[in-house]
Design an enzyme around this catalytic site. Structure first.
Site, PDB file in Angstrom:
ATOM      1  N   ASP A  35       0.855  -1.194   0.000  1.00  0.00           N
ATOM      2  CA  ASP A  35       0.000   0.000   0.000  1.00  0.00           C
ATOM      3  C   ASP A  35       0.890   1.243   0.000  1.00  0.00           C
ATOM      4  O   ASP A  35       1.906   1.300   0.707  1.00  0.00           O
ATOM      5  CB  ASP A  35      -0.917  -0.001   1.232  1.00  0.00           C
ATOM      6  CG  ASP A  35      -2.053   0.993   1.112  1.00  0.00           C
ATOM      7  OD1 ASP A  35      -3.210   0.562   1.028  1.00  0.00           O
ATOM      8  OD2 ASP A  35      -1.769   2.220   1.111  1.00  0.00           O
ATOM      9  N   ILE A  36       0.500   2.235  -0.784  1.00  0.00           N
ATOM     10  CA  ILE A  36       1.315   3.451  -0.927  1.00  0.00           C
ATOM     11  C   ILE A  36       1.293   4.286   0.353  1.00  0.00           C
ATOM     12  O   ILE A  36       2.172   5.133   0.564  1.00  0.00           O
ATOM     13  CB  ILE A  36       0.814   4.280  -2.140  1.00  0.00           C
ATOM     14  CG1 ILE A  36       1.906   5.180  -2.676  1.00  0.00           C
ATOM     15  CG2 ILE A  36      -0.450   5.059  -1.799  1.00  0.00           C
ATOM     16  CD1 ILE A  36       1.599   5.757  -4.048  1.00  0.00           C
ATOM     17  N   HIS A 107     -10.126  -5.237  -3.420  1.00  0.00           N
ATOM     18  CA  HIS A 107      -8.803  -5.434  -2.820  1.00  0.00           C
ATOM     19  C   HIS A 107      -8.952  -5.861  -1.371  1.00  0.00           C
ATOM     20  O   HIS A 107      -9.827  -5.398  -0.651  1.00  0.00           O
ATOM     21  CB  HIS A 107      -7.926  -4.182  -2.920  1.00  0.00           C
ATOM     22  CG  HIS A 107      -8.587  -2.921  -2.454  1.00  0.00           C
ATOM     23  ND1 HIS A 107      -9.514  -2.244  -3.206  1.00  0.00           N
ATOM     24  CD2 HIS A 107      -8.434  -2.210  -1.306  1.00  0.00           C
ATOM     25  CE1 HIS A 107      -9.917  -1.165  -2.543  1.00  0.00           C
ATOM     26  NE2 HIS A 107      -9.287  -1.130  -1.390  1.00  0.00           N
ATOM     27  N   LEU A 108      -8.065  -6.762  -0.980  1.00  0.00           N
ATOM     28  CA  LEU A 108      -7.973  -7.214   0.406  1.00  0.00           C
ATOM     29  C   LEU A 108      -6.762  -6.523   1.019  1.00  0.00           C
ATOM     30  O   LEU A 108      -5.659  -6.601   0.475  1.00  0.00           O
ATOM     31  CB  LEU A 108      -7.783  -8.728   0.419  1.00  0.00           C
ATOM     32  CG  LEU A 108      -7.905  -9.461   1.743  1.00  0.00           C
ATOM     33  CD1 LEU A 108      -9.335  -9.358   2.289  1.00  0.00           C
ATOM     34  CD2 LEU A 108      -7.520 -10.928   1.545  1.00  0.00           C
ATOM     35  N   HIS A 109      -6.998  -5.795   2.117  1.00  0.00           N
ATOM     36  CA  HIS A 109      -5.880  -5.213   2.867  1.00  0.00           C
ATOM     37  C   HIS A 109      -5.345  -6.293   3.805  1.00  0.00           C
ATOM     38  O   HIS A 109      -6.121  -6.876   4.574  1.00  0.00           O
ATOM     39  CB  HIS A 109      -6.341  -4.055   3.750  1.00  0.00           C
ATOM     40  CG  HIS A 109      -6.880  -2.862   3.030  1.00  0.00           C
ATOM     41  ND1 HIS A 109      -6.152  -1.705   2.871  1.00  0.00           N
ATOM     42  CD2 HIS A 109      -8.077  -2.623   2.451  1.00  0.00           C
ATOM     43  CE1 HIS A 109      -6.893  -0.808   2.243  1.00  0.00           C
ATOM     44  NE2 HIS A 109      -8.065  -1.336   1.970  1.00  0.00           N
TER      45      HIS A 109
END
Ligand code: AMP
Length: 123
Positions: A35-36, A107-109
């Site tokens: 993740d950015i 999306h899965l974090h």
């Protein structure tokens, strides 16, 4: 009725190679990248390569191959990043307005590396 998939979203652009990413793992149907704006020492996003808006869309419409590939890739990411020990991790996904989903590509974090607090804050 759900909205159509928006192919201009940032993750679609990453998948087309228009925006760089820090890849952790790539498989036939899945991409995992950092993740950015990491919210924890480990914060990786796992996304299907197919055009799915959110969890419900992916779970309802993806092929068995995509579903298996995605979840096995997510498990591999947890293993690769040292999250499968007793400290554990959190896997979460946001959808829509109430879920405050920013990017309309499923999306899965995967978050770990510190105590993450309660799942949901009281308003
Ligand atoms: P969500 O609010 O669940 O839609 O989460 C979107 C996530 O995408 C946020 O955690 C952002 O920090 C992350 N994000 C946005 N743009 C990028 C990018 N170019 N590369 C990596 N992560 C990104």
């Amino acid at each position: 009725m759900s909205k159509p998939y928006d192919p201009t979203n940032v993750f679609a652009r990453i998948l087309r190679g228009e925006i760089p990413n820090k890849t952790v793992l790539e498989t036939d149907h899945t991409l995992a990248f950092h993740d950015i704006s990491a919210q924890a020492p480990v914060h990786v996003l796992v996304i299907p390569k197919g055009a799915y808006i959110d969890f419900a869309d992916f779970a309802a419409h993806a092929s068995p191959e995509e579903l298996v590939d995605f979840h096995r890739a997510a498990a591999s990411v947890c293993d690769m990043l040292g999250l499968t020990g007793p400290e554990g991790f959190r896997a979460i996904t946001n959808a829509g307005l109430h879920g405050m989903q920013e990017v309309p590509h499923y999306h899965l974090h995967i978050l770990g590396g510190r105590v993450l607090g309660r799942l949901v804050e009281r308003p």
